[in-house]
Design a protein around this motif. Sequence first.
Motif, PDB file in Angstrom:
ATOM      1  N   GLY A  45       0.801  -1.214   0.000  1.00 17.15           N
ATOM      2  CA  GLY A  45       0.000   0.000   0.000  1.00 17.15           C
ATOM      3  C   GLY A  45       0.838   1.271   0.000  1.00 17.15           C
ATOM      4  O   GLY A  45       2.028   1.289  -0.322  1.00 17.15           O
ATOM      5  N   SER A  46       0.191   2.378   0.412  1.00 17.05           N
ATOM      6  CA  SER A  46       0.808   3.693   0.321  1.00 17.05           C
ATOM      7  C   SER A  46       2.001   3.851   1.241  1.00 17.05           C
ATOM      8  O   SER A  46       2.860   4.707   1.004  1.00 17.05           O
ATOM      9  CB  SER A  46      -0.231   4.776   0.643  1.00 17.05           C
ATOM     10  OG  SER A  46      -0.725   4.622   1.961  1.00 17.05           O
ATOM     11  N   THR A 105       0.642  14.495   0.935  1.00 17.90           N
ATOM     12  CA  THR A 105      -0.279  13.350   0.977  1.00 17.90           C
ATOM     13  C   THR A 105      -0.148  12.598   2.292  1.00 17.90           C
ATOM     14  O   THR A 105      -1.148  12.190   2.900  1.00 17.90           O
ATOM     15  CB  THR A 105       0.000  12.401  -0.201  1.00 17.90           C
ATOM     16  OG1 THR A 105      -0.178  13.105  -1.431  1.00 17.90           O
ATOM     17  CG2 THR A 105      -0.938  11.207  -0.173  1.00 17.90           C
ATOM     18  N   GLN A 109      -3.042  12.161   5.270  1.00 17.28           N
ATOM     19  CA  GLN A 109      -3.431  10.918   5.912  1.00 17.28           C
ATOM     20  C   GLN A 109      -3.375  11.043   7.427  1.00 17.28           C
ATOM     21  O   GLN A 109      -4.318  10.647   8.135  1.00 17.28           O
ATOM     22  CB  GLN A 109      -2.513   9.779   5.455  1.00 17.28           C
ATOM     23  CG  GLN A 109      -2.696   9.376   4.002  1.00 17.28           C
ATOM     24  CD  GLN A 109      -1.741   8.275   3.588  1.00 17.28           C
ATOM     25  OE1 GLN A 109      -0.638   8.157   4.127  1.00 17.28           O
ATOM     26  NE2 GLN A 109      -2.141   7.479   2.627  1.00 17.28           N
ATOM     27  N   ILE A 122     -10.533   9.869   0.504  1.00 12.76           N
ATOM     28  CA  ILE A 122     -10.061   9.694  -0.859  1.00 12.76           C
ATOM     29  C   ILE A 122      -8.776   8.884  -0.828  1.00 12.76           C
ATOM     30  O   ILE A 122      -7.967   9.020   0.097  1.00 12.76           O
ATOM     31  CB  ILE A 122      -9.832  11.076  -1.530  1.00 12.76           C
ATOM     32  CG1 ILE A 122      -9.419  10.907  -2.987  1.00 12.76           C
ATOM     33  CG2 ILE A 122      -8.803  11.887  -0.773  1.00 12.76           C
ATOM     34  CD1 ILE A 122      -9.351  12.238  -3.733  1.00 12.76           C
ATOM     35  N   ARG A 123      -8.606   8.012  -1.797  1.00 10.82           N
ATOM     36  CA  ARG A 123      -7.418   7.168  -1.845  1.00 10.82           C
ATOM     37  C   ARG A 123      -6.160   8.011  -2.049  1.00 10.82           C
ATOM     38  O   ARG A 123      -6.201   9.058  -2.695  1.00 10.82           O
ATOM     39  CB  ARG A 123      -7.547   6.129  -2.951  1.00 10.82           C
ATOM     40  CG  ARG A 123      -8.628   5.088  -2.681  1.00 10.82           C
ATOM     41  CD  ARG A 123      -8.616   3.998  -3.740  1.00 10.82           C
ATOM     42  NE  ARG A 123      -9.610   2.976  -3.473  1.00 10.82           N
ATOM     43  CZ  ARG A 123      -9.404   1.925  -2.685  1.00 10.82           C
ATOM     44  NH1 ARG A 123      -8.221   1.761  -2.112  1.00 10.82           N
ATOM     45  NH2 ARG A 123     -10.350   1.037  -2.484  1.00 10.82           N
ATOM     46  N   SER A 124      -5.050   7.508  -1.531  1.00 10.78           N
ATOM     47  CA  SER A 124      -3.802   8.279  -1.544  1.00 10.78           C
ATOM     48  C   SER A 124      -3.356   8.625  -2.959  1.00 10.78           C
ATOM     49  O   SER A 124      -2.936   9.762  -3.224  1.00 10.78           O
ATOM     50  CB  SER A 124      -2.701   7.498  -0.825  1.00 10.78           C
ATOM     51  OG  SER A 124      -3.058   7.226   0.503  1.00 10.78           O
ATOM     52  N   TYR A 125      -3.432   7.667  -3.876  1.00 14.36           N
ATOM     53  CA  TYR A 125      -2.932   7.934  -5.223  1.00 14.36           C
ATOM     54  C   TYR A 125      -3.807   8.950  -5.957  1.00 14.36           C
ATOM     55  O   TYR A 125      -3.313   9.729  -6.793  1.00 14.36           O
ATOM     56  CB  TYR A 125      -2.808   6.633  -6.028  1.00 14.36           C
ATOM     57  CG  TYR A 125      -4.095   5.923  -6.338  1.00 14.36           C
ATOM     58  CD1 TYR A 125      -4.822   6.224  -7.490  1.00 14.36           C
ATOM     59  CD2 TYR A 125      -4.603   4.943  -5.490  1.00 14.36           C
ATOM     60  CE1 TYR A 125      -6.002   5.574  -7.781  1.00 14.36           C
ATOM     61  CE2 TYR A 125      -5.790   4.290  -5.773  1.00 14.36           C
ATOM     62  CZ  TYR A 125      -6.486   4.602  -6.920  1.00 14.36           C
ATOM     63  OH  TYR A 125      -7.667   3.954  -7.198  1.00 14.36           O
ATOM     64  N   GLU A 350      -5.654  -2.228   8.684  1.00  9.76           N
ATOM     65  CA  GLU A 350      -4.690  -2.510   7.618  1.00  9.76           C
ATOM     66  C   GLU A 350      -4.326  -3.990   7.543  1.00  9.76           C
ATOM     67  O   GLU A 350      -4.003  -4.501   6.476  1.00  9.76           O
ATOM     68  CB  GLU A 350      -3.418  -1.681   7.834  1.00  9.76           C
ATOM     69  CG  GLU A 350      -3.621  -0.197   7.618  1.00  9.76           C
ATOM     70  CD  GLU A 350      -2.373   0.607   7.899  1.00  9.76           C
ATOM     71  OE1 GLU A 350      -1.404   0.024   8.468  1.00  9.76           O
ATOM     72  OE2 GLU A 350      -2.340   1.801   7.578  1.00  9.76           O
ATOM     73  N   ALA A 354      -9.035  -4.205   5.594  1.00 10.91           N
ATOM     74  CA  ALA A 354      -8.911  -3.625   4.251  1.00 10.91           C
ATOM     75  C   ALA A 354      -8.824  -4.711   3.185  1.00 10.91           C
ATOM     76  O   ALA A 354      -8.314  -5.804   3.432  1.00 10.91           O
ATOM     77  CB  ALA A 354      -7.683  -2.723   4.185  1.00 10.91           C
TER      78      ALA A 354
END
Length: 465
Positions: A45-46, A105, A109, A122-125, A350, A354
Amino acid sequence: MAACASIGGCPSDYVAFSTALLSMILLLLKATLPYIIHKIPRPKGSSFWLVAIQVFASLNLLLSIVMALNFLKFRKRHWWRSCYLWAVWIEGPLGFGLLLSCRITQMFQLYYIFVKRRLPPIRSYIFLLLILLPWIVLAAIIHIRKPLNYWCHMGTRWIIPVMGLHALYVVALIAFTGAMHHVEFRFHELKDLWRGILVSAASIGIWVAAYVMNEVREDISWLEIASRFLLLVMTSVLVLAFFSFSISQPLVSLMSLRKKDEKEYKTMSQALGISDSGILLQRESSSILDPNEPLDKLLLNRRFRQSFMEFADSCLAGESVHFLDEVQHFDKIPVQDSVRRIYMARHIIEKYIAAGAPMEVNISHRIRQEILSTTDLSHTDLFKNALGELMQLMKLNLAKDYWSSMYFMKLEEDIRMGAVDPEMEHASGWNFSPRLSSVHCSDDPFQHEHSPRNSGCHNHDSELQ
């Protein structure tokens, strides 16, 4: 001096280039050695790709300055030395802009998780692409208007909006940090963040001054040489400063080369100082277990829970029991200690909730979305419904096989012989531990092979729809 000022190759240029090259090597070492020295498993993930992109952006930023400002002397002018390639696209959207956007970013978070107490909406990417959009637009406009001269310099008319955009993203980074000043982070994220911003802001101030001098006063040879020397050296310092101070849990794990702490914490609950003792008293754990007791009550007994967990792992179906164990640790944290509850809740989400999590549990889509869209990550009933569903699955599947397994027989024998659980001897309250530099969540039981042949478990296909 006038010749090398225009075509590059001055002695000071090679000194600055050597500094930049050393900075690149150190950056790559800081990004890779933790995996080699501390055997850190690569996260998903991010928490991984945001750091990887920052390393990529930092290298681009250094290379763009080297190529755009003629630090190296080339005999011919090749197409790949285009000013618009290096000074516009690689320095902006793929360099400084991308580096600051990734850091913002991460701040976004942390702000939502610890201030808003919910997962980011909203998603990180997607967020990263949105805040990178102004850099792409400005680069496209400059590329169309073509204001750069042969030496990749632009006039005052273009310097102001370019430098304004650089400053705007630094201000945004400071604003997010200021919004989180009241949060008592467990692993010193805020302190490290302010220190990183202080070093970065000082570097950026000198960097902007050198950049402006290099752009405006190109008729003074010694000033042009000195300013671009200062520009590249301070950029090298800026790049290393961004990775010298960690600002969040993933960076602590990925970008730290410090020696391991004397005590290594294998689980998040240990790192947060949560007592690992059972909820039942020690004298109660020595009594004979009754299979007719409700499973949820039996699982409060630490020795039974450990035995049941080992049995579930041998059946390759231990996610539910591990999830229950960590939720019990989550429930032990006082309600008023919201920050540590959020740390634990985020870890559980996590790892178990998820989509694509390492130990994703089998719960209904409705319950999963309730957890992921919660408005309070520290709420006492955050995982209550998920536990209810998983408890029903365990009663129908694992519990029936456990009572006839070797694991239960061994537990009964240990109780009859009066064996003492070593963990029970060290039952204690809160233990506030050092920072999470050695916690990598390596507590996945599926890293070891299990043979279900002689464990007493059977294959069940019951799943929640």
